[in-house]
Design a protein around this motif. Sequence first.
Motif, PDB file in Angstrom:
ATOM      1  N   HIS A   1       3.453  12.618   2.310  1.00 59.94           N
ATOM      2  CA  HIS A   1       3.508  12.343   0.873  1.00 59.94           C
ATOM      3  C   HIS A   1       4.411  13.336   0.150  1.00 59.94           C
ATOM      4  O   HIS A   1       5.081  12.980  -0.830  1.00 59.94           O
ATOM      5  CB  HIS A   1       2.096  12.349   0.285  1.00 59.94           C
TER       6      HIS A   1
ATOM      7  N   GLU B   1      -9.206  10.191   8.034  1.00 55.07           N
ATOM      8  CA  GLU B   1     -10.641  10.482   7.923  1.00 55.07           C
ATOM      9  C   GLU B   1     -11.332  10.427   9.279  1.00 55.07           C
ATOM     10  O   GLU B   1     -12.309  11.142   9.515  1.00 55.07           O
ATOM     11  CB  GLU B   1     -11.280   9.487   6.948  1.00 55.07           C
TER      12      GLU B   1
ATOM     13  N   HIS C   1      -0.475   4.217   0.530  1.00 50.05           N
ATOM     14  CA  HIS C   1      -1.195   5.129   1.422  1.00 50.05           C
ATOM     15  C   HIS C   1      -1.694   6.367   0.672  1.00 50.05           C
ATOM     16  O   HIS C   1      -1.704   7.476   1.216  1.00 50.05           O
ATOM     17  CB  HIS C   1      -0.311   5.536   2.605  1.00 50.05           C
ATOM     18  N   LEU C   2      -2.108   6.153  -0.583  1.00 52.35           N
ATOM     19  CA  LEU C   2      -2.687   7.233  -1.383  1.00 52.35           C
ATOM     20  C   LEU C   2      -4.169   6.934  -1.603  1.00 52.35           C
ATOM     21  O   LEU C   2      -4.979   7.193  -0.722  1.00 52.35           O
ATOM     22  CB  LEU C   2      -1.922   7.369  -2.704  1.00 52.35           C
ATOM     23  N   ASN C   3      -4.475   6.400  -2.806  1.00 54.46           N
ATOM     24  CA  ASN C   3      -5.867   6.052  -3.101  1.00 54.46           C
ATOM     25  C   ASN C   3      -6.101   4.546  -3.029  1.00 54.46           C
ATOM     26  O   ASN C   3      -7.104   4.044  -3.542  1.00 54.46           O
ATOM     27  CB  ASN C   3      -6.243   6.578  -4.497  1.00 54.46           C
ATOM     28  N   ASP C   4      -5.165   3.831  -2.408  1.00 54.63           N
ATOM     29  CA  ASP C   4      -5.293   2.385  -2.304  1.00 54.63           C
ATOM     30  C   ASP C   4      -6.538   2.028  -1.476  1.00 54.63           C
ATOM     31  O   ASP C   4      -6.822   2.670  -0.450  1.00 54.63           O
ATOM     32  CB  ASP C   4      -4.054   1.789  -1.630  1.00 54.63           C
ATOM     33  N   PRO C   5      -7.284   1.015  -1.895  1.00 53.37           N
ATOM     34  CA  PRO C   5      -8.489   0.625  -1.128  1.00 53.37           C
ATOM     35  C   PRO C   5      -8.117   0.095   0.251  1.00 53.37           C
ATOM     36  O   PRO C   5      -7.111  -0.579   0.427  1.00 53.37           O
ATOM     37  CB  PRO C   5      -9.122  -0.474  -1.998  1.00 53.37           C
TER      38      PRO C   5
ATOM     39  N   CYS D   1      -6.958   1.546   2.931  1.00 56.48           N
ATOM     40  CA  CYS D   1      -5.677   2.007   3.498  1.00 56.48           C
ATOM     41  C   CYS D   1      -5.912   2.433   4.944  1.00 56.48           C
ATOM     42  O   CYS D   1      -6.717   3.335   5.218  1.00 56.48           O
ATOM     43  CB  CYS D   1      -5.121   3.173   2.683  1.00 56.48           C
TER      44      CYS D   1
ATOM     45  N   CYS E   1       0.835  -1.204   0.000  1.00 60.58           N
ATOM     46  CA  CYS E   1       0.000   0.000   0.000  1.00 60.58           C
ATOM     47  C   CYS E   1       0.871   1.256   0.000  1.00 60.58           C
ATOM     48  O   CYS E   1       1.807   1.368   0.801  1.00 60.58           O
ATOM     49  CB  CYS E   1      -0.925  -0.006   1.220  1.00 60.58           C
TER      50      CYS E   1
ATOM     51  N   ARG F   1      -5.041   6.242   5.637  1.00 60.40           N
ATOM     52  CA  ARG F   1      -6.020   7.201   5.126  1.00 60.40           C
ATOM     53  C   ARG F   1      -7.304   7.146   5.947  1.00 60.40           C
ATOM     54  O   ARG F   1      -7.922   8.182   6.224  1.00 60.40           O
ATOM     55  CB  ARG F   1      -6.307   6.930   3.648  1.00 60.40           C
ATOM     56  N   GLU F   2      -7.700   5.964   6.353  1.00 62.21           N
ATOM     57  CA  GLU F   2      -8.887   5.837   7.201  1.00 62.21           C
ATOM     58  C   GLU F   2      -8.668   6.524   8.548  1.00 62.21           C
ATOM     59  O   GLU F   2      -9.593   7.141   9.088  1.00 62.21           O
ATOM     60  CB  GLU F   2      -9.224   4.359   7.402  1.00 62.21           C
TER      61      GLU F   2
END
Length: 348
Positions: free
Chosen positions: A331, A318, A305-309, A311, A303, A314-315
């Motif tokens: 990044h 959020e 840690h960008l748009n990977d499902p 992640c 991963c 990223r979660e």
Amino acid sequence: MTKRKLTQNQKRRIHSNNAKALDRHRRQEKKNIDWQDDLLGDTQDGIVVARYSMHADVENTQGEIFRCNLRRTLASVVVGDRVIWREGKEQLQGISGVIEAVQARKNELARPDYYDGLKVMASNIDRIIIVSAVLPSLSLNIIDRYLVICENAHIPAVIVLNKIDLLSEQELKAAAEQLKIYEDIGYQTLMISAETGKNMEKLTSLLTDCTSIFVGQSGVGKSSLVNQILPDVNAQTGEVSANSGLGQHTTTASRLYHLPHGGNLIDSPGIREFGLWHLEPDQITKGYREFQYFLGGCKFRDCKHLNDPQCALREAVEQGKIHPIRFENYHRLMTSRDENKSQRHFIE
């Protein structure tokens, strides 16, 4: 008239010519100063308190300082090193002795150099003081660069914001909110003014009974802080350029000072850039301490840690568990690392 920038090839030739000139001077100097064993006393312990291009100042256990040559077998000698050295029975061209060996380092602070590879700046450090300022600018990205280095070197860090006397009440509040990002993940922060002395006593107390080093961009006021803490030192200070917004280099060699209340302080040359191209991607990731709780939780092992499902990082952003500015800076540092690494390969 606009000053023309040097190409990479021109920079490489200049560096090569300088290196050759220094090497010729060094060989001639060693030829002139030939320390035979019968000219030297017994071995003794010492600490390097200043480092120059071809010499080092060593302090003995009585607090006396001697300028020394370096044995050719020594790979590296930096400020903070515990060394074995021998005093000459007489001075030769102002040189009082020779460093024979460097004792094992507890740790070291290093920065990458395009031509010299990884360059160690100082060793045996207990605390790194990251000095930032409202001028040239308060850059959280630069702070994160230093913190990645601190985390990988396993050296505790304190973030200090200098020149707060230049801020209005509203600007002061905004700066405090930015620093709170770091306080929330366990870093100590301090807002001070070398000009007015605001909170200087708090900084001084942090330096007691340990060896600390000031790091930060040129122009953030590191030398001004040294002058506040050690008025007799008279470290040279410089202004921020009105044209470039960058600080002017003032400290030219790293130096270790003993503090009157106990402890040591290393003042290092100002640097405008602190690249991370010498680190592997996972080292930069591990340099973000709040990421550690979530690493390994991503769906895919590779991963980015960008748009990977799914992640985990990223979660966490959020969910408010990782600050978005830190995630964005992460990044940016990754991108900068890849670009700088490519430039280095081009130079080589």
